[in-house]
Design a protein around this motif. Structure first.
Motif, PDB file in Angstrom:
ATOM      1  N   VAL A   1     -29.053   7.990 -30.356  1.00  0.00           N
ATOM      2  CA  VAL A   1     -30.008   7.448 -29.921  1.00  0.00           C
ATOM      3  C   VAL A   1     -30.090   7.446 -28.393  1.00  0.00           C
ATOM      4  CG1 VAL A   1     -31.270   5.358 -29.184  1.00  0.00           C
ATOM      5  CG2 VAL A   1     -30.759   5.834 -31.448  1.00  0.00           C
ATOM      6  N   TYR A   2     -30.964   8.341 -27.823  1.00  0.00           N
ATOM      7  CA  TYR A   2     -31.040   8.337 -26.113  1.00  0.00           C
ATOM      8  C   TYR A   2     -31.952   7.244 -25.834  1.00  0.00           C
ATOM      9  CZ  TYR A   2     -31.358   9.798 -21.409  1.00  0.00           C
ATOM     10  OH  TYR A   2     -31.391   9.974 -20.050  1.00  0.00           O
ATOM     11  N   HIS A   3     -31.333   6.167 -24.911  1.00  0.00           N
ATOM     12  CA  HIS A   3     -32.081   5.097 -24.344  1.00  0.00           C
ATOM     13  C   HIS A   3     -32.787   5.557 -23.009  1.00  0.00           C
ATOM     14  CE1 HIS A   3     -30.075   2.414 -26.902  1.00  0.00           C
ATOM     15  NE2 HIS A   3     -28.804   2.938 -26.698  1.00  0.00           N
ATOM     16  N   PHE A   4     -34.059   6.168 -23.309  1.00  0.00           N
ATOM     17  CA  PHE A   4     -34.870   6.718 -22.123  1.00  0.00           C
ATOM     18  C   PHE A   4     -35.525   5.730 -21.555  1.00  0.00           C
ATOM     19  CE2 PHE A   4     -37.452  10.529 -21.267  1.00  0.00           C
ATOM     20  CZ  PHE A   4     -38.206  10.215 -20.373  1.00  0.00           C
TER      21      PHE A   4
ATOM     22  N   ASN B   1     -33.217  -2.878 -26.974  1.00  0.00           N
ATOM     23  CA  ASN B   1     -32.874  -2.496 -25.715  1.00  0.00           C
ATOM     24  C   ASN B   1     -32.112  -3.388 -24.855  1.00  0.00           C
ATOM     25  OD1 ASN B   1     -34.817  -0.445 -25.904  1.00  0.00           O
ATOM     26  ND2 ASN B   1     -34.898  -0.260 -23.459  1.00  0.00           N
ATOM     27  N   THR B   2     -32.354  -4.655 -24.879  1.00  0.00           N
ATOM     28  CA  THR B   2     -31.460  -5.807 -24.457  1.00  0.00           C
ATOM     29  C   THR B   2     -29.835  -5.794 -25.164  1.00  0.00           C
ATOM     30  OG1 THR B   2     -32.532  -7.286 -25.740  1.00  0.00           O
ATOM     31  CG2 THR B   2     -33.214  -7.091 -23.457  1.00  0.00           C
TER      32      THR B   2
ATOM     33  N   VAL C   1     -29.129  -1.575 -22.415  1.00  0.00           N
ATOM     34  CA  VAL C   1     -29.986  -0.804 -21.680  1.00  0.00           C
ATOM     35  C   VAL C   1     -31.195  -1.327 -20.822  1.00  0.00           C
ATOM     36  CG1 VAL C   1     -29.219   1.391 -22.691  1.00  0.00           C
ATOM     37  CG2 VAL C   1     -31.205   0.136 -23.575  1.00  0.00           C
ATOM     38  N   THR C   2     -31.468  -2.688 -21.229  1.00  0.00           N
ATOM     39  CA  THR C   2     -32.410  -3.471 -20.193  1.00  0.00           C
ATOM     40  C   THR C   2     -31.768  -4.742 -19.923  1.00  0.00           C
ATOM     41  OG1 THR C   2     -34.656  -2.468 -21.295  1.00  0.00           O
ATOM     42  CG2 THR C   2     -34.794  -4.773 -20.367  1.00  0.00           C
ATOM     43  N   LEU C   3     -31.531  -4.927 -18.927  1.00  0.00           N
ATOM     44  CA  LEU C   3     -30.463  -6.114 -18.369  1.00  0.00           C
ATOM     45  C   LEU C   3     -31.408  -6.810 -17.255  1.00  0.00           C
ATOM     46  CD1 LEU C   3     -27.571  -3.661 -17.106  1.00  0.00           C
ATOM     47  CD2 LEU C   3     -27.815  -4.711 -19.492  1.00  0.00           C
ATOM     48  N   GLU C   4     -31.016  -8.072 -17.169  1.00  0.00           N
ATOM     49  CA  GLU C   4     -31.691  -8.979 -16.424  1.00  0.00           C
ATOM     50  C   GLU C   4     -30.866  -8.937 -15.218  1.00  0.00           C
ATOM     51  OE1 GLU C   4     -33.421 -13.706 -16.295  1.00  0.00           O
ATOM     52  OE2 GLU C   4     -32.644 -12.809 -18.194  1.00  0.00           O
ATOM     53  N   HIS C   5     -31.720  -8.967 -13.904  1.00  0.00           N
ATOM     54  CA  HIS C   5     -31.019  -8.803 -12.568  1.00  0.00           C
ATOM     55  C   HIS C   5     -31.961  -9.778 -11.666  1.00  0.00           C
ATOM     56  CE1 HIS C   5     -28.651  -7.658  -9.196  1.00  0.00           C
ATOM     57  NE2 HIS C   5     -29.752  -7.205  -8.624  1.00  0.00           N
ATOM     58  N   GLU C   6     -31.625 -10.761 -11.100  1.00  0.00           N
ATOM     59  CA  GLU C   6     -32.390 -11.445 -10.174  1.00  0.00           C
ATOM     60  C   GLU C   6     -33.784 -11.800 -10.660  1.00  0.00           C
ATOM     61  OE1 GLU C   6     -32.565  -9.481  -6.625  1.00  0.00           O
ATOM     62  OE2 GLU C   6     -30.349  -9.906  -6.017  1.00  0.00           O
TER      63      GLU C   6
ATOM     64  N   PRO D   1     -38.311  13.342 -32.131  1.00  0.00           N
ATOM     65  CA  PRO D   1     -38.613  11.803 -32.515  1.00  0.00           C
ATOM     66  C   PRO D   1     -38.549  10.846 -31.239  1.00  0.00           C
ATOM     67  CG  PRO D   1     -37.371  12.627 -34.225  1.00  0.00           C
ATOM     68  CD  PRO D   1     -37.194  13.650 -33.070  1.00  0.00           C
ATOM     69  N   TRP D   2     -39.508  10.064 -31.022  1.00  0.00           N
ATOM     70  CA  TRP D   2     -39.564   9.093 -29.843  1.00  0.00           C
ATOM     71  C   TRP D   2     -39.949   7.873 -30.345  1.00  0.00           C
ATOM     72  CZ3 TRP D   2     -41.239  10.451 -24.114  1.00  0.00           C
ATOM     73  CH2 TRP D   2     -40.701   9.488 -23.434  1.00  0.00           C
ATOM     74  N   TYR D   3     -39.411   6.804 -30.188  1.00  0.00           N
ATOM     75  CA  TYR D   3     -39.725   5.620 -30.834  1.00  0.00           C
ATOM     76  C   TYR D   3     -39.990   4.530 -29.719  1.00  0.00           C
ATOM     77  CZ  TYR D   3     -38.793   7.457 -35.321  1.00  0.00           C
ATOM     78  OH  TYR D   3     -38.695   8.275 -36.446  1.00  0.00           O
ATOM     79  N   SER D   4     -40.864   3.511 -29.681  1.00  0.00           N
ATOM     80  CA  SER D   4     -40.847   2.217 -28.938  1.00  0.00           C
ATOM     81  C   SER D   4     -40.080   1.006 -29.532  1.00  0.00           C
ATOM     82  CB  SER D   4     -42.418   2.013 -28.649  1.00  0.00           C
ATOM     83  OG  SER D   4     -42.527   0.565 -28.115  1.00  0.00           O
ATOM     84  N   SER D   5     -39.394   0.302 -28.482  1.00  0.00           N
ATOM     85  CA  SER D   5     -38.673  -0.631 -29.021  1.00  0.00           C
ATOM     86  C   SER D   5     -39.451  -2.120 -28.409  1.00  0.00           C
ATOM     87  CB  SER D   5     -37.250  -0.651 -28.687  1.00  0.00           C
ATOM     88  OG  SER D   5     -37.113  -0.718 -27.159  1.00  0.00           O
ATOM     89  N   TYR D   6     -40.579  -1.884 -28.085  1.00  0.00           N
ATOM     90  CA  TYR D   6     -41.539  -2.863 -27.328  1.00  0.00           C
ATOM     91  C   TYR D   6     -41.356  -4.450 -27.907  1.00  0.00           C
ATOM     92  CZ  TYR D   6     -45.197  -5.178 -24.879  1.00  0.00           C
ATOM     93  OH  TYR D   6     -46.126  -6.018 -24.107  1.00  0.00           O
ATOM     94  N   VAL D   7     -41.606  -4.174 -29.091  1.00  0.00           N
ATOM     95  CA  VAL D   7     -41.567  -5.471 -30.154  1.00  0.00           C
ATOM     96  C   VAL D   7     -40.348  -6.095 -30.625  1.00  0.00           C
ATOM     97  CG1 VAL D   7     -43.945  -5.165 -30.910  1.00  0.00           C
ATOM     98  CG2 VAL D   7     -42.122  -4.197 -32.031  1.00  0.00           C
TER      99      VAL D   7
END
Length: 229
Positions: free
Chosen positions: A72-75, A141-142, A146-151, A131-137
């Motif tokens: 999986v490539y985290h785009f 990612n967290t 690859v999706t991080l909380e910063h400030e 193939p490209w997928y959304s992880s929106y729901v």
């Protein structure tokens, strides 16, 4: 401007053979590192992730498409963005025909946090069929950092994760992020063999980044349909 020293063919060959010895040592070290990577333990992914793709809803197991392994490539493509990351786009441009991976029992997919209706037109613009997928729901990612909380804000970073399947059980075997992706694309791999390199300002010798007037490294990255030449 910093360019290589000019020498005759004999001196060049001597310098090349000295470097070749180091390259061979690096190749052996890389082989040993790869073996050590294959020896890493794995952790079962028991959380149910739901993605959205071209065929509708999909689980992480579905992304394997029946094969043993999944890359999986985290785009980087946040929900509020109108287009995907330029550097991630340059990386995805380098992914060749997936038949070669699939022949070795390995599937490949990109995953982004943007909703699929945003991904679809950008994918069409770039001309990609992979193939490209959304992880929106979901929390994919967290959970895979690859999706991080910063400030108090969510920030994206690129990454790549590998998974192994044993029947209906999915295991996470490896992840790497940012500079860990350096040697994986053909563009950087080929540029690393050239005299001017990637033209990044941190590269040695100094002065090569702006040689011959080219844009410096990652600062010059565009979508492939935005370059003048």
């Amino acid at each position: 401007m910093s360019l290589p020293e000019i020498v005759d063919r004999a001196d060049w060959r001597a310098a090349r053979e000295a470097l070749l010895a180091k390259e061979k040592a690096a190749t052996r070290a890389r082989d040993a590192l790869n073996a050590e990577r294959r020896g890493l333990p794995m952790v079962e992914v028991d959380k149910e992730y739901v993605f959205e793709g071209g065929d509708g809803k999909a689980t992480l197991l579905d992304l394997f498409e029946g094969r043993d392994q999944l890359v999986v490539y985290h785009f980087m493509f946040a929900p509020e963005w109108d287009a995907g990351c330029r550097s991630c786009s340059a990386f995805l441009d380098q992914i060749g025909h997936l038949a070669h991976l699939r022949a070795r029992g390995t599937s490949f997919a990109a995953v982004s946090r943007a909703p699929y209706p945003k991904i679809l037109p950008f994918k069409a613009r770039m001309g990609w069929t992979l193939p490209w997928y959304s992880s929106y729901v979901c929390d994919f990612n967290t959970d895979f950092e690859v999706t991080l909380e910063h400030e108090d804000e969510l920030v994206e970073r690129p990454g790549l994760s590998c998974f192994l399947r044993d029947r209906d059980r999915v295991f996470h075997t490896y992840s790497t992020y940012e500079r860990g992706l350096d040697g994986l694309g053909s563009t950087t791999s080929l540029l690393d063999l050239t005299a001017l390199g990637r033209r990044e300002r941190w590269e040695k010798p100094e002065g090569r980044a702006s040689a011959l007037g080219a844009p410096a490294g990652s600062e010059g990255v565009r979508y492939h349909d935005e370059y003048e030449d």
